[in-house]
Write a protein that holds these residues in place. Structure first.
Motif, PDB file in Angstrom:
ATOM      1  N   LEU A  94       0.840  -1.203   0.000  1.00 42.89           N
ATOM      2  CA  LEU A  94       0.000   0.000   0.000  1.00 42.89           C
ATOM      3  C   LEU A  94       0.872   1.248   0.000  1.00 42.89           C
ATOM      4  O   LEU A  94       0.629   2.191  -0.770  1.00 42.89           O
ATOM      5  CB  LEU A  94      -0.920  -0.016   1.218  1.00 42.89           C
ATOM      6  CG  LEU A  94      -1.686   1.281   1.516  1.00 42.89           C
ATOM      7  CD1 LEU A  94      -2.606   1.653   0.350  1.00 42.89           C
ATOM      8  CD2 LEU A  94      -2.482   1.139   2.813  1.00 42.89           C
ATOM      9  N   PHE A  95       1.879   1.270   0.849  1.00 41.56           N
ATOM     10  CA  PHE A  95       2.773   2.416   0.935  1.00 41.56           C
ATOM     11  C   PHE A  95       3.449   2.691  -0.415  1.00 41.56           C
ATOM     12  O   PHE A  95       3.527   3.840  -0.862  1.00 41.56           O
ATOM     13  CB  PHE A  95       3.825   2.161   2.017  1.00 41.56           C
ATOM     14  CG  PHE A  95       4.823   3.273   2.181  1.00 41.56           C
ATOM     15  CD1 PHE A  95       4.543   4.361   2.984  1.00 41.56           C
ATOM     16  CD2 PHE A  95       6.049   3.222   1.524  1.00 41.56           C
ATOM     17  CE1 PHE A  95       5.464   5.393   3.134  1.00 41.56           C
ATOM     18  CE2 PHE A  95       6.968   4.248   1.663  1.00 41.56           C
ATOM     19  CZ  PHE A  95       6.679   5.331   2.475  1.00 41.56           C
ATOM     20  N   CYS A 126      -1.528  -5.412  13.410  1.00 35.78           N
ATOM     21  CA  CYS A 126      -0.836  -5.520  12.105  1.00 35.78           C
ATOM     22  C   CYS A 126       0.584  -4.981  12.147  1.00 35.78           C
ATOM     23  O   CYS A 126       1.233  -4.872  11.093  1.00 35.78           O
ATOM     24  CB  CYS A 126      -1.639  -4.774  11.034  1.00 35.78           C
ATOM     25  SG  CYS A 126      -3.235  -5.511  10.639  1.00 35.78           S
ATOM     26  N   ARG A 127       1.078  -4.638  13.323  1.00 35.61           N
ATOM     27  CA  ARG A 127       2.433  -4.102  13.501  1.00 35.61           C
ATOM     28  C   ARG A 127       2.662  -2.848  12.647  1.00 35.61           C
ATOM     29  O   ARG A 127       3.745  -2.616  12.107  1.00 35.61           O
ATOM     30  CB  ARG A 127       3.503  -5.151  13.164  1.00 35.61           C
ATOM     31  CG  ARG A 127       3.486  -6.390  14.047  1.00 35.61           C
ATOM     32  CD  ARG A 127       4.689  -7.293  13.792  1.00 35.61           C
ATOM     33  NE  ARG A 127       5.936  -6.681  14.281  1.00 35.61           N
ATOM     34  CZ  ARG A 127       6.853  -6.105  13.505  1.00 35.61           C
ATOM     35  NH1 ARG A 127       6.660  -6.019  12.189  1.00 35.61           N
ATOM     36  NH2 ARG A 127       7.956  -5.579  14.020  1.00 35.61           N
ATOM     37  N   ALA A 128       1.631  -2.022  12.547  1.00 35.42           N
ATOM     38  CA  ALA A 128       1.749  -0.823  11.726  1.00 35.42           C
ATOM     39  C   ALA A 128       2.764   0.161  12.307  1.00 35.42           C
ATOM     40  O   ALA A 128       3.521   0.787  11.557  1.00 35.42           O
ATOM     41  CB  ALA A 128       0.379  -0.148  11.594  1.00 35.42           C
ATOM     42  N   PHE A 129       2.797   0.297  13.623  1.00 29.55           N
ATOM     43  CA  PHE A 129       3.748   1.222  14.233  1.00 29.55           C
ATOM     44  C   PHE A 129       5.181   0.800  13.934  1.00 29.55           C
ATOM     45  O   PHE A 129       6.040   1.639  13.632  1.00 29.55           O
ATOM     46  CB  PHE A 129       3.517   1.288  15.749  1.00 29.55           C
ATOM     47  CG  PHE A 129       2.243   1.981  16.146  1.00 29.55           C
ATOM     48  CD1 PHE A 129       2.230   3.356  16.384  1.00 29.55           C
ATOM     49  CD2 PHE A 129       1.058   1.271  16.287  1.00 29.55           C
ATOM     50  CE1 PHE A 129       1.066   4.001  16.768  1.00 29.55           C
ATOM     51  CE2 PHE A 129      -0.113   1.913  16.656  1.00 29.55           C
ATOM     52  CZ  PHE A 129      -0.113   3.279  16.889  1.00 29.55           C
ATOM     53  N   THR A 131       6.167  -1.086  11.381  1.00 32.60           N
ATOM     54  CA  THR A 131       6.434  -1.018   9.943  1.00 32.60           C
ATOM     55  C   THR A 131       6.769   0.397   9.498  1.00 32.60           C
ATOM     56  O   THR A 131       7.701   0.610   8.714  1.00 32.60           O
ATOM     57  CB  THR A 131       5.229  -1.552   9.150  1.00 32.60           C
ATOM     58  OG1 THR A 131       4.986  -2.911   9.526  1.00 32.60           O
ATOM     59  CG2 THR A 131       5.506  -1.504   7.648  1.00 32.60           C
ATOM     60  N   VAL A 132       6.025   1.382  10.001  1.00 30.04           N
ATOM     61  CA  VAL A 132       6.328   2.754   9.580  1.00 30.04           C
ATOM     62  C   VAL A 132       7.676   3.203  10.123  1.00 30.04           C
ATOM     63  O   VAL A 132       8.392   3.982   9.460  1.00 30.04           O
ATOM     64  CB  VAL A 132       5.203   3.737   9.970  1.00 30.04           C
ATOM     65  CG1 VAL A 132       3.911   3.405   9.239  1.00 30.04           C
ATOM     66  CG2 VAL A 132       4.987   3.795  11.474  1.00 30.04           C
ATOM     67  N   GLN A 133       8.084   2.708  11.273  1.00 29.11           N
ATOM     68  CA  GLN A 133       9.413   3.030  11.776  1.00 29.11           C
ATOM     69  C   GLN A 133      10.502   2.389  10.911  1.00 29.11           C
ATOM     70  O   GLN A 133      11.567   2.981  10.686  1.00 29.11           O
ATOM     71  CB  GLN A 133       9.564   2.586  13.227  1.00 29.11           C
ATOM     72  CG  GLN A 133       8.781   3.437  14.223  1.00 29.11           C
ATOM     73  CD  GLN A 133       9.189   4.892  14.232  1.00 29.11           C
ATOM     74  OE1 GLN A 133      10.373   5.214  14.160  1.00 29.11           O
ATOM     75  NE2 GLN A 133       8.206   5.786  14.303  1.00 29.11           N
TER      76      GLN A 133
END
Length: 291
Positions: A94-95, A126-129, A131-133
């Motif tokens: 998506l990113f 979803c481990r979004a935090f 992943t963005v790091q």
């Protein structure tokens, strides 16, 4: 507040959720002209999200901004929206689609979008935090934050859990700021406590505060004949100490010229001017609600 991000010019940003339209399509010529004028006025912050204008905002930014101006001349913010990913494995693809749609190779700011208690569980699961790091460490994101829509206690929990978040985007305006149901003031105070710069969205409440009742408009005009009702609303938001940026979703050159004119040097409202807005809020709130 003094910005923690010196690359950001001014305290006024171009929200790209309500762009000029021709039918169902973005009016690219109009948007390009607005983009040029915005940059020429000394501002450089643009805000979008994947779902804005039925997924047309990002590609409009590519056509009118990123393909026409040097990368160092603008700041681009996009968002990770929870309804576009089901699992952690969906986030990176998506990113990358967002980067391609916008025509760039990195985002200056990337926000976990429309955070709430329910969405927090989804983002965490979803481990979004994380992943963005990881994307930040790879140089694809410069700064990470979130946009937030919930109560102050939920915001307190998230900022305590994730001190790495650098900014918080909040929805508030002078009409809702002290509304106990909306909790704008309480959420703002949580950001002050955690020393997180605030980006204000919807300072004109979706345009409602640009067309106030005649009684309120008359009070504003008597105090400052040259100030538009929208300018009162945006000045209110910009005057709070922790606010680093106020966004406006502009859909016409007229709106852009008005906003960029007074935001060149947005002096905080005086105590008397704040009192006038409190009275205006009472006038607006007294009107019967429209279904």
């Amino acid at each position: 507040m003094d910005t923690m991000f010196p690359e950001v010019k001014g305290r006024f940003g171009f929200g790209c959720m309500r762009l000029p339209m021709t039918g169902e399509e973005v009016d690219l010529d109009h948007f390009a002209a607005m983009t040029d004028r915005f940059l020429a006025a000394g501002f450089n912050y643009f805000d979008t999200a994947h779902g804005y204008i039925s997924e047309k905002s990002e590609t409009a930014i590519r056509a009118c901004l990123t393909s026409r101006h040097p990368r160092e001349s603008y700041i681009l913010t996009d968002k990770l929206s929870g309804n576009y990913f089901e699992t952690g494995a969906d986030i990176r693809p998506l990113f990358e689609r967002q980067l391609a749609a916008c025509g760039g190779d990195y985002f200056d700011f990337y926000l976990l979008h429309a955070m709430s208690a329910a969405r927090y569980d989804h983002y965490t699961g979803c481990r979004a935090f994380e992943t963005v790091q990881e994307l930040k460490a790879e140089g694809k994101i410069r700064h990470v934050g979130m946009s937030f829509h919930d109560t102050a206690d939920v915001l307190e929990r998230i900022l305590t859990d994730h001190p790495e978040l650098e900014v918080v985007q909040l929805q508030f305006n002078y009409l809702d700021f002290d509304d106990p149901k909306v909790q704008s003031r309480a959420c703002y105070e949580v950001c002050v406590k955690h020393n997180k710069p605030v980006i204000v969205m919807e300072p004109v409440k979706g345009g409602k505060l640009a067309a106030v009742p005649e009684e309120a408009a008359a009070l504003m005009k008597e105090a400052h004949p040259d100030w538009s009702p929208a300018s009162w609303a945006i000045r209110f938001a910009a005057g709070l100490d922790q606010v680093m940026m106020v966004l406006s979703g502009m859909s016409s050159m007229e709106q852009l010229l008005d906003n960029t004119g007074y935001m060149q040097d947005p002096a905080p409202l005086t105590a008397e001017e704040v009192k006038l807005l409190e009275l205006s809020a009472e006038i607006i709130s007294a009107l019967p609600a429209v279904a």
